[in-house]
Design an enzyme around this catalytic site. Structure first.
Site, PDB file in Angstrom:
ATOM      1  N   ASP A   1      39.373   5.972  49.739  1.00  0.00           N
ATOM      2  CA  ASP A   1      40.347   6.559  50.625  1.00  0.00           C
ATOM      3  C   ASP A   1      40.322   6.034  51.954  1.00  0.00           C
ATOM      4  O   ASP A   1      40.195   7.255  53.609  1.00  0.00           O
ATOM      5  CB  ASP A   1      40.648   8.407  50.226  1.00  0.00           C
ATOM      6  CG  ASP A   1      41.696   8.915  50.915  1.00  0.00           C
ATOM      7  OD1 ASP A   1      42.997   8.220  51.377  1.00  0.00           O
ATOM      8  OD2 ASP A   1      41.781   9.642  51.367  1.00  0.00           O
TER       9      ASP A   1
ATOM     10  N   HIS B   1      43.409   2.382  46.959  1.00  0.00           N
ATOM     11  CA  HIS B   1      44.007   3.502  48.041  1.00  0.00           C
ATOM     12  C   HIS B   1      42.774   3.040  49.214  1.00  0.00           C
ATOM     13  O   HIS B   1      41.830   3.876  49.299  1.00  0.00           O
ATOM     14  CB  HIS B   1      43.551   4.467  47.283  1.00  0.00           C
ATOM     15  CG  HIS B   1      44.094   5.872  47.947  1.00  0.00           C
ATOM     16  ND1 HIS B   1      43.897   7.636  47.682  1.00  0.00           N
ATOM     17  CD2 HIS B   1      43.995   6.209  49.319  1.00  0.00           C
ATOM     18  CE1 HIS B   1      44.301   8.060  48.360  1.00  0.00           C
ATOM     19  NE2 HIS B   1      44.638   7.729  49.618  1.00  0.00           N
TER      20      HIS B   1
ATOM     21  N   ASP C   1      31.467   9.439  48.356  1.00  0.00           N
ATOM     22  CA  ASP C   1      31.350   9.381  49.464  1.00  0.00           C
ATOM     23  C   ASP C   1      30.025  10.680  49.275  1.00  0.00           C
ATOM     24  O   ASP C   1      29.562  10.819  50.860  1.00  0.00           O
ATOM     25  CB  ASP C   1      32.435   9.609  50.533  1.00  0.00           C
ATOM     26  CG  ASP C   1      32.997  10.697  50.494  1.00  0.00           C
ATOM     27  OD1 ASP C   1      32.962  12.240  50.092  1.00  0.00           O
ATOM     28  OD2 ASP C   1      33.750  10.543  51.563  1.00  0.00           O
TER      29      ASP C   1
ATOM     30  N   GLU D   1      51.465   7.104  50.427  1.00  0.00           N
ATOM     31  CA  GLU D   1      51.308   7.441  50.457  1.00  0.00           C
ATOM     32  C   GLU D   1      51.736   8.909  51.364  1.00  0.00           C
ATOM     33  O   GLU D   1      51.498   8.527  52.410  1.00  0.00           O
ATOM     34  CB  GLU D   1      49.325   7.897  50.671  1.00  0.00           C
ATOM     35  CG  GLU D   1      49.045   9.346  50.438  1.00  0.00           C
ATOM     36  CD  GLU D   1      47.161   9.600  50.940  1.00  0.00           C
ATOM     37  OE1 GLU D   1      46.388  11.042  50.280  1.00  0.00           O
ATOM     38  OE2 GLU D   1      46.700   8.772  51.542  1.00  0.00           O
TER      39      GLU D   1
ATOM     40  N   GLY E   1      40.840  11.428  54.927  1.00  0.00           N
ATOM     41  CA  GLY E   1      40.161   9.644  55.288  1.00  0.00           C
ATOM     42  C   GLY E   1      38.604  10.200  54.457  1.00  0.00           C
ATOM     43  O   GLY E   1      38.245  11.003  55.040  1.00  0.00           O
TER      44      GLY E   1
ATOM     45  N   HIS F   1      43.696   2.811  53.445  1.00  0.00           N
ATOM     46  CA  HIS F   1      44.200   2.727  54.651  1.00  0.00           C
ATOM     47  C   HIS F   1      43.044   1.595  55.672  1.00  0.00           C
ATOM     48  O   HIS F   1      43.873   1.451  56.659  1.00  0.00           O
ATOM     49  CB  HIS F   1      44.386   4.035  55.496  1.00  0.00           C
ATOM     50  CG  HIS F   1      44.689   4.431  54.399  1.00  0.00           C
ATOM     51  ND1 HIS F   1      46.215   5.197  54.181  1.00  0.00           N
ATOM     52  CD2 HIS F   1      43.954   5.684  53.600  1.00  0.00           C
ATOM     53  CE1 HIS F   1      46.602   6.471  53.154  1.00  0.00           C
ATOM     54  NE2 HIS F   1      44.942   6.867  52.624  1.00  0.00           N
TER      55      HIS F   1
END
Length: 386
Positions: A271, A60, A245, A126, A307, A62
C-alpha cells in the site's frame, strides 16, 4: 552492476521451492527463464550462506521513489516501478486513489500502456466506490456509490488491464458491481467498508475474493457485531491483504490472520505511496496533502494514515524475524498467492523451470542482497559470477 546472464547457475543457497526449502540448492538461468538443467558453459555464482526466493509480487501499490502512480507522468510511474524492483518487487500492480471519474479513466489509459509493454502487471482502482465512514486517505467529496455502469467505464478505459477494484460492497450498487467484476475476471475486493458481517457474507457469495488491507479502514472485530473482519477471515474464498510495516498492524493481528486464514490465504502488500524508498517530507496522495515523518505517512488534515512507505523486502524481513512466520509461508504470501490472484502464476510467483527468472537473494539474516528480473540483475549479489 546490471547485466544479462545468458546461462548462469546460482549455487549453494537455500532455495525456497513450492515443495519446500532445498539446502545447498541451485537455480539455473537460461536467458530470461528458469531452466531445468545448465548449459555446458554456464557461469556459476556461489551463494553459500544465502537464501534464494521468488521475486515479490505486490498487488496494491500507489508509488515510490518520490513518484506517484495516481498522478505522475509515465517517467514518474517508471521511477516508482524501478524503486520497488530494487527492493525485490519484480511484479507490481499500480493502484489509484479516489478522483474524478474522467481523471481516473485518463489515468487508466496511461497505466494500461505500461501494462501492455510489461512494466506493470495491471491496475487496481482503490476508490472512488468506498464508504465515507471508512474513507481513510481518500477525498470524501469525490466518493460515490459503486454504480456498475461507472465500474464498467473504468474497466473499459483500462483496456483489459484492470486487475482489481476495491469496493464498499454494502453501498447501493455494490453487489451488482461485484457480480459484474466477477463475470469479467476482475478481482472484487472488499475494503474501505462499513459493512456488517451479514453484508460481507453477501458480497463474498456474489463473487468478492479479496479483503483490501484487512483490519484497516473497516469496523473492528466485535463479539456481538463481528463485522467484516470475521467474515473475511473465516471464508476460504477470500485472500486477505496485510500491510506488515509495524504501523498498520499490531504483530498479534498479523499472527491472528495467519493462524485463522492460513498462509495460503494471505497476500503481503505495501500500500506504498510516493515516499517509499525516498524519505520523509511533504507529499500529495491524490488531492490530499500528506506528511511523512519517521517513515509514517499521515494526512496533514486529520492525521489519518495515508498509505505506507513500506517496501516488500522490509515486509519479508519483519515477517520472518519479528513475527516468526516460517520462511515458506512468507514466500507463499509475498509471491505465489498474489501471482495466482492476478492470473500470472504460470510466469511468476515461484522458482520453477519455464517461469521468468524473477528472484531475490537474501543473506542469512534475511536482508536483501540481490534482485533478478527476467534474467537480468537489478542489483547483483556478492560474489560476482565466475
Amino acid at each position: 552492476m546490471a547485466g544479462r546472464a545468458d546461462s548462469t547457475v546460482l549455487a549453494g543457497a537455500r532455495v525456497v521451492l513450492p515443495t519446500g526449502t532445498v539446502e545447498n540448492g541451485r537455480v539455473i538461468i537460461e536467458g530470461t527463464r528458469i531452466a531445468g538443467s545448465p548449459a555446458q558453459d554456464a557461469r556459476t555464482v556461489d551463494l553459500s550462506g544465502h537464501w534464494i526466493v521468488p521475486g515479490f509480487v505486490d498487488m496494491h501499490n500507489h508509488g515510490g521513489g518520490g513518484a506517484s502512480f495516481t498522478s505522475g507522468t509515465v517517467d514518474d510511474v517508471l521511477t516508482g516501478v524501478r524503486t520497488h524492483r530494487e527492493h525485490g518487487t519484480t511484479t507490481l500492480v499500480a493502484s489509484t486513489v479516489t478522483g474524478e471519474m474522467d481523471f481516473l479513466a485518463e489515468r487508466a489509459g496511461i497505466l494500461s500502456e505500461l501494462v501492455e509493454q510489461g512494466d506493470l502487471a495491471g491496475i487496481h482502482f482503490e476508490g472512488p466506490f468506498i464508504s465515507p465512514c471508512r474513507k481513510g486517505a481518500h477525498s470524501e467529496g469525490l466518493l460515490r456509490h459503486p454504480d456498475p455502469a461507472e465500474v464498467r467505464k473504468l474497466m473499459d478505459a483500462a483496456r483489459g488491464t484492470a486487475k482489481m477494484f476495491t469496493l464498499a460492497t454494502e453501498l447501493p450498487g455494490g453487489i451488482e458491481s461485484v457480480r459484474l467484476l466477477a463475470e469479467h475476471g476482475v478481482i472484487a475486493a472488499i475494503g474501505h467498508t462499513d459493512a456488517t458481517y451479514e453484508q460481507t457474507v453477501e458480497a463474498i457469495d456474489a463473487g468478492a475474493t479479496v479483503a483490501t488491507h484487512l483490519y484497516n479502514a473497516m469496523p473492528p472485530l466485535g463479539h456481538r457485531a463481528p463485522g467484516p473482519i470475521a467474515a473475511l477471515l473465516e471464508d476460504e474464498r477470500i485472500t486477505v491483504e496485510l500491510i506488515n510495516d509495524g504501523t498498520h498492524l499490531h504483530p498479534a493481528a498479523l499472527q491472528l490472520a495467519y493462524h485463522h486464514a492460513g498462509a495460503h490465504r494471505v497476500a503481503l502488500i505495501t500500500d506504498a505511496m510516493d515516499a517509499a524508498g525516498f524519505g520523509d517530507g511533504q507529499y500529495q496522495l491524490g488531492p490530499l496533502a500528506v506528511e511523512v515523518k519517521d517513515g509514517v505517512a499521515r494526512l496533514v488534515e486529520g492525521g489519518s494514515i495515508a498509505g505506507s512507505t513500506l517496501t516488500l523486502d522490509t515486509a519479508f524481513h519483519r515477517a520472518v524475524t519479528i513475527d516468526r512466520i516460517p520462511v515458506g509461508d512468507v514466500v507463499q504470501s509475498i509471491s505465489a498467492n498474489p501471482a495466482r490472484l492476478l492470473g500470472v502464476y504460470d510466469r511468476v510467483g515461484s522458482l520453477e523451470p519455464g517461469k521468468d527468472a524473477d528472484l531475490v537473494v537474501l543473506d542469512s539474516d534475511f536482508t536483501l542482497k540481490g534482485v533478478m528480473r527476467k534474467g537480468e540483475w537489478i542489483s547483483r549479489p556478492v560474489p560476482a559470477p565466475v
